[in-house]
Motif scaffolding. Structure first.
Motif, PDB file in Angstrom:
ATOM      1  N   TRP A 150       0.780  -1.207   0.186  1.00  0.00           N
ATOM      2  CA  TRP A 150      -0.145  -0.159  -0.241  1.00  0.00           C
ATOM      3  C   TRP A 150       1.054   1.261  -0.092  1.00  0.00           C
ATOM      4  O   TRP A 150       1.498   1.688   0.958  1.00  0.00           O
ATOM      5  CB  TRP A 150      -0.796   0.012   1.330  1.00  0.00           C
ATOM      6  CG  TRP A 150      -1.971  -1.100   1.114  1.00  0.00           C
ATOM      7  CD1 TRP A 150      -1.664  -2.457   1.385  1.00  0.00           C
ATOM      8  CD2 TRP A 150      -3.244  -1.213   0.535  1.00  0.00           C
ATOM      9  NE1 TRP A 150      -2.666  -3.105   1.445  1.00  0.00           N
ATOM     10  CE2 TRP A 150      -3.731  -2.312   0.686  1.00  0.00           C
ATOM     11  CE3 TRP A 150      -3.774  -0.415  -0.121  1.00  0.00           C
ATOM     12  CZ2 TRP A 150      -4.938  -2.971   0.291  1.00  0.00           C
ATOM     13  CZ3 TRP A 150      -5.303  -0.600  -0.717  1.00  0.00           C
ATOM     14  CH2 TRP A 150      -5.711  -1.719  -0.554  1.00  0.00           C
ATOM     15  N   HIS A 151       1.124   1.872  -1.089  1.00  0.00           N
ATOM     16  CA  HIS A 151       2.092   2.973  -1.255  1.00  0.00           C
ATOM     17  C   HIS A 151       1.580   4.279  -0.745  1.00  0.00           C
ATOM     18  O   HIS A 151       2.282   4.779  -0.141  1.00  0.00           O
ATOM     19  CB  HIS A 151       2.107   3.159  -2.720  1.00  0.00           C
ATOM     20  CG  HIS A 151       3.014   2.203  -3.605  1.00  0.00           C
ATOM     21  ND1 HIS A 151       4.381   2.349  -3.528  1.00  0.00           N
ATOM     22  CD2 HIS A 151       2.644   1.070  -4.339  1.00  0.00           C
ATOM     23  CE1 HIS A 151       5.036   1.085  -4.078  1.00  0.00           C
ATOM     24  NE2 HIS A 151       3.649   0.271  -4.755  1.00  0.00           N
ATOM     25  N   GLN A 152       0.128   4.514  -0.274  1.00  0.00           N
ATOM     26  CA  GLN A 152      -0.216   5.680   0.316  1.00  0.00           C
ATOM     27  C   GLN A 152       0.523   5.635   1.892  1.00  0.00           C
ATOM     28  O   GLN A 152       0.701   6.542   2.255  1.00  0.00           O
ATOM     29  CB  GLN A 152      -1.701   5.788   0.385  1.00  0.00           C
ATOM     30  CG  GLN A 152      -2.139   6.899   1.022  1.00  0.00           C
ATOM     31  CD  GLN A 152      -3.851   7.072   1.126  1.00  0.00           C
ATOM     32  OE1 GLN A 152      -4.415   6.110   0.362  1.00  0.00           O
ATOM     33  NE2 GLN A 152      -4.425   7.941   1.360  1.00  0.00           N
ATOM     34  N   SER A 153       0.905   4.439   2.465  1.00  0.00           N
ATOM     35  CA  SER A 153       0.951   4.362   3.663  1.00  0.00           C
ATOM     36  C   SER A 153       2.883   4.107   3.690  1.00  0.00           C
ATOM     37  O   SER A 153       3.376   3.998   4.592  1.00  0.00           O
ATOM     38  CB  SER A 153       0.335   3.451   4.672  1.00  0.00           C
ATOM     39  OG  SER A 153      -1.045   3.950   4.523  1.00  0.00           O
ATOM     40  N   SER A 154       3.422   3.947   2.453  1.00  0.00           N
ATOM     41  CA  SER A 154       4.492   3.423   2.467  1.00  0.00           C
ATOM     42  C   SER A 154       5.541   4.621   2.035  1.00  0.00           C
ATOM     43  O   SER A 154       5.097   5.537   1.539  1.00  0.00           O
ATOM     44  CB  SER A 154       4.634   2.175   1.682  1.00  0.00           C
ATOM     45  OG  SER A 154       3.827   1.178   2.078  1.00  0.00           O
ATOM     46  N   GLY A 155       6.931   4.450   2.369  1.00  0.00           N
ATOM     47  CA  GLY A 155       7.800   5.516   2.048  1.00  0.00           C
ATOM     48  C   GLY A 155       8.815   5.668   2.718  1.00  0.00           C
ATOM     49  O   GLY A 155       9.147   4.708   3.603  1.00  0.00           O
ATOM     50  N   SER A 156       9.735   6.774   2.888  1.00  0.00           N
ATOM     51  CA  SER A 156      10.790   6.825   3.495  1.00  0.00           C
ATOM     52  C   SER A 156      10.858   8.419   4.118  1.00  0.00           C
ATOM     53  O   SER A 156      10.236   9.313   3.263  1.00  0.00           O
ATOM     54  CB  SER A 156      12.248   6.729   2.750  1.00  0.00           C
ATOM     55  OG  SER A 156      11.940   5.367   2.086  1.00  0.00           O
ATOM     56  N   ILE A 157      11.435   8.586   5.154  1.00  0.00           N
ATOM     57  CA  ILE A 157      12.072   9.889   5.423  1.00  0.00           C
ATOM     58  C   ILE A 157      13.540  10.117   5.563  1.00  0.00           C
ATOM     59  O   ILE A 157      14.247   8.940   5.971  1.00  0.00           O
ATOM     60  CB  ILE A 157      11.247  10.613   6.839  1.00  0.00           C
ATOM     61  CG1 ILE A 157      11.449   9.569   7.753  1.00  0.00           C
ATOM     62  CG2 ILE A 157       9.935  10.718   6.646  1.00  0.00           C
ATOM     63  CD1 ILE A 157      11.062  10.443   9.048  1.00  0.00           C
ATOM     64  N   THR A 158      14.064  10.911   5.368  1.00  0.00           N
ATOM     65  CA  THR A 158      15.578  11.239   5.567  1.00  0.00           C
ATOM     66  C   THR A 158      15.813  11.452   7.180  1.00  0.00           C
ATOM     67  O   THR A 158      16.061  12.612   7.439  1.00  0.00           O
ATOM     68  CB  THR A 158      16.178  12.045   4.832  1.00  0.00           C
ATOM     69  OG1 THR A 158      15.992  11.717   3.350  1.00  0.00           O
ATOM     70  CG2 THR A 158      17.693  12.227   4.938  1.00  0.00           C
ATOM     71  N   CYS A 159      15.988  10.664   8.117  1.00  0.00           N
ATOM     72  CA  CYS A 159      15.912  10.478   9.370  1.00  0.00           C
ATOM     73  C   CYS A 159      16.417   9.173  10.197  1.00  0.00           C
ATOM     74  O   CYS A 159      15.617   8.138   9.785  1.00  0.00           O
ATOM     75  CB  CYS A 159      14.908  11.116   9.978  1.00  0.00           C
ATOM     76  SG  CYS A 159      14.926  11.109  11.821  1.00  0.00           S
ATOM     77  N   GLY A 160      17.565   9.087  10.575  1.00  0.00           N
ATOM     78  CA  GLY A 160      17.998   7.968  11.134  1.00  0.00           C
ATOM     79  C   GLY A 160      19.019   8.010  12.519  1.00  0.00           C
ATOM     80  O   GLY A 160      19.352   9.169  12.809  1.00  0.00           O
ATOM     81  N   LEU A 161      19.913   7.076  12.526  1.00  0.00           N
ATOM     82  CA  LEU A 161      20.722   7.063  13.619  1.00  0.00           C
ATOM     83  C   LEU A 161      21.927   7.922  13.215  1.00  0.00           C
ATOM     84  O   LEU A 161      22.684   8.620  14.219  1.00  0.00           O
ATOM     85  CB  LEU A 161      21.382   5.516  13.732  1.00  0.00           C
ATOM     86  CG  LEU A 161      20.357   4.874  14.407  1.00  0.00           C
ATOM     87  CD1 LEU A 161      20.916   3.452  14.791  1.00  0.00           C
ATOM     88  CD2 LEU A 161      19.836   5.191  15.641  1.00  0.00           C
ATOM     89  N   LEU A 162      22.211   8.132  12.069  1.00  0.00           N
ATOM     90  CA  LEU A 162      23.336   9.096  11.506  1.00  0.00           C
ATOM     91  C   LEU A 162      23.089  10.780  11.868  1.00  0.00           C
ATOM     92  O   LEU A 162      23.816  11.303  12.603  1.00  0.00           O
ATOM     93  CB  LEU A 162      23.539   8.946  10.194  1.00  0.00           C
ATOM     94  CG  LEU A 162      24.224   7.770   9.603  1.00  0.00           C
ATOM     95  CD1 LEU A 162      24.407   7.813   8.258  1.00  0.00           C
ATOM     96  CD2 LEU A 162      25.491   7.507  10.288  1.00  0.00           C
ATOM     97  N   ASP A 163      21.663  10.845  12.118  1.00  0.00           N
ATOM     98  CA  ASP A 163      21.210  12.161  12.458  1.00  0.00           C
ATOM     99  C   ASP A 163      21.393  12.320  13.835  1.00  0.00           C
ATOM    100  O   ASP A 163      21.850  13.371  14.533  1.00  0.00           O
ATOM    101  CB  ASP A 163      19.645  12.505  12.105  1.00  0.00           C
ATOM    102  CG  ASP A 163      19.397  12.351  10.703  1.00  0.00           C
ATOM    103  OD1 ASP A 163      19.469  13.519  10.188  1.00  0.00           O
ATOM    104  OD2 ASP A 163      19.187  11.396  10.176  1.00  0.00           O
TER     105      ASP A 163
END
Length: 333
Positions: free
Chosen positions: A200-213
């Motif tokens: 379900w692409h409407q609820s799927s995706g990415s944000i640029t935020c993780g442990l490196l931040d």
């Protein structure tokens, strides 16, 4: 010798390898262009290895490494050298392998669900390029390589069952149930929602935020407080694991700095998770994976009543990549 199936999660922070024997290996994704220029005292092991990929000389395991948090890292010579380093650490010197790796969901699919075919093809081709260890060890040859979405790999890990034989099978009840994967990684946090083998692409995706931040925020704050130009990666490790940092021969408490940085990262990830999944009432389960699910386990523990953290969550994608390879069959070149 037959090619060996390998799950290869070449993340921005840590590169993980999963083998059909059940063995799991991980190395930090730390490397840079150029020679290490470090000599061990008394012939001790420096922990650094050097490689050639085309005309590029790459040192892996160095403290002064190049940042990996850029879009083209998965296509870079540094990435190829770090992958070779991880495969050698897994004891695969001289072997030929069939590998499955991944891309973040938003880099694998456009927002309308169409595949980013050009990028996928470039990633596939990049890891097929030879890398030569400069210490004389025979390299690991990647004879064939396939690329899948990273968080979706964790879904394969969840629904494909291994029974200790050469065969694998789908857990039909798990396949049909609506499941959300939240993959907190190094550079990105990925989301996928899958029900009845449909993404379900409407609820799927990415944000640029993780442990490196998180690491970057802690380093920046410590440098500001103590008037430093920079802080080593080992120093950041100490701050995150011990809440102290040793500077100028003295220990300094950085608990408040680490706590504030963690809260900021957790808040951003939680807000995006809520935006995509709501309360998760119609999901059978919300499954957290990735190295961030370990580091931030206490902070994410009570977001959903139907949530769980996958076993050994940092390796969920690598295991799923291997299971995908075994279930779907070895991909063609």
């Amino acid at each position: 010798m037959d090619a060996l199936a390998v799950g290869l999660d070449d993340g921005y922070a840590v590169t993980k390898v999963a083998l059909a024997t059940g063995q799991l290996f991980a190395v930090p994704s730390r490397g840079r262009i150029g020679s290490a220029k470090i000599t061990a005292v008394n012939q001790n092991d420096t922990g650094i290895a050097e490689y050639m990929s085309g005309d590029e000389h790459i040192a892996v395991g160095v403290d002064d490494f190049d940042a990996t948090g850029f879009d083209d890292y998965p296509l870079s010579a540094v990435n190829r050298a770090i992958v070779q380093h991880a495969l050698l650490a897994a004891g695969l010197s001289g072997r030929s392998i069939h590998a499955v790796s991944g891309l973040p969901v938003a880099r694998f699919y456009h927002s309308d669900g169409q595949r980013r075919d050009a990028l996928i093809a470039s990633k596939t081709k990049s890891l097929l390029a030879p890398v030569q260890p400069l210490d004389g060890r025979p390299p690991v040859s990647i004879a064939c390589h396939d690329v899948i979405p990273e968080a979706l790999a964790a879904w394969y890990d969840h629904v494909i069952i291994e029974d200790g034989t050469e065969w694998v099978r789908l857990d039909e009840s798990a396949v049909e149930a609506p499941l959300a994967i939240v993959d907190i990684g190094g550079r990105t946090t990925d989301f996928v929602v899958v029900a009845d083998e449909k993404l379900w692409h409407q609820s799927s995706g990415s944000i640029t935020c993780g442990l490196l931040d998180l690491r970057g925020s802690v380093a920046e704050a410590i440098c500001a407080v103590h008037d430093l130009d920079s802080l080593s990666d080992a120093g950041v490790d100490q701050a995150l694991t011990e809440n102290t940092i040793r500077l100028f021969g003295k220990d300094h408490d950085v608990t408040a700095i680490v706590s504030k940085a963690r809260q900021q990262i957790v808040l951003r990830i939680e807000q995006e998770t809520r935006r995509r999944l709501g309360r998760g009432a119609e999901l059978e389960r919300v499954l957290f994976v990735g190295g961030g699910s370990v580091v931030l386990a206490d902070a994410i523990r009570h977001w959903f009543p139907n949530q769980a953290i996958a076993p050994h969550p940092a390796f969920a994608n690598a295991r799923g990549m291997l299971k995908y390879l075994r279930y779907v069959g070895l991909p063609s070149e």
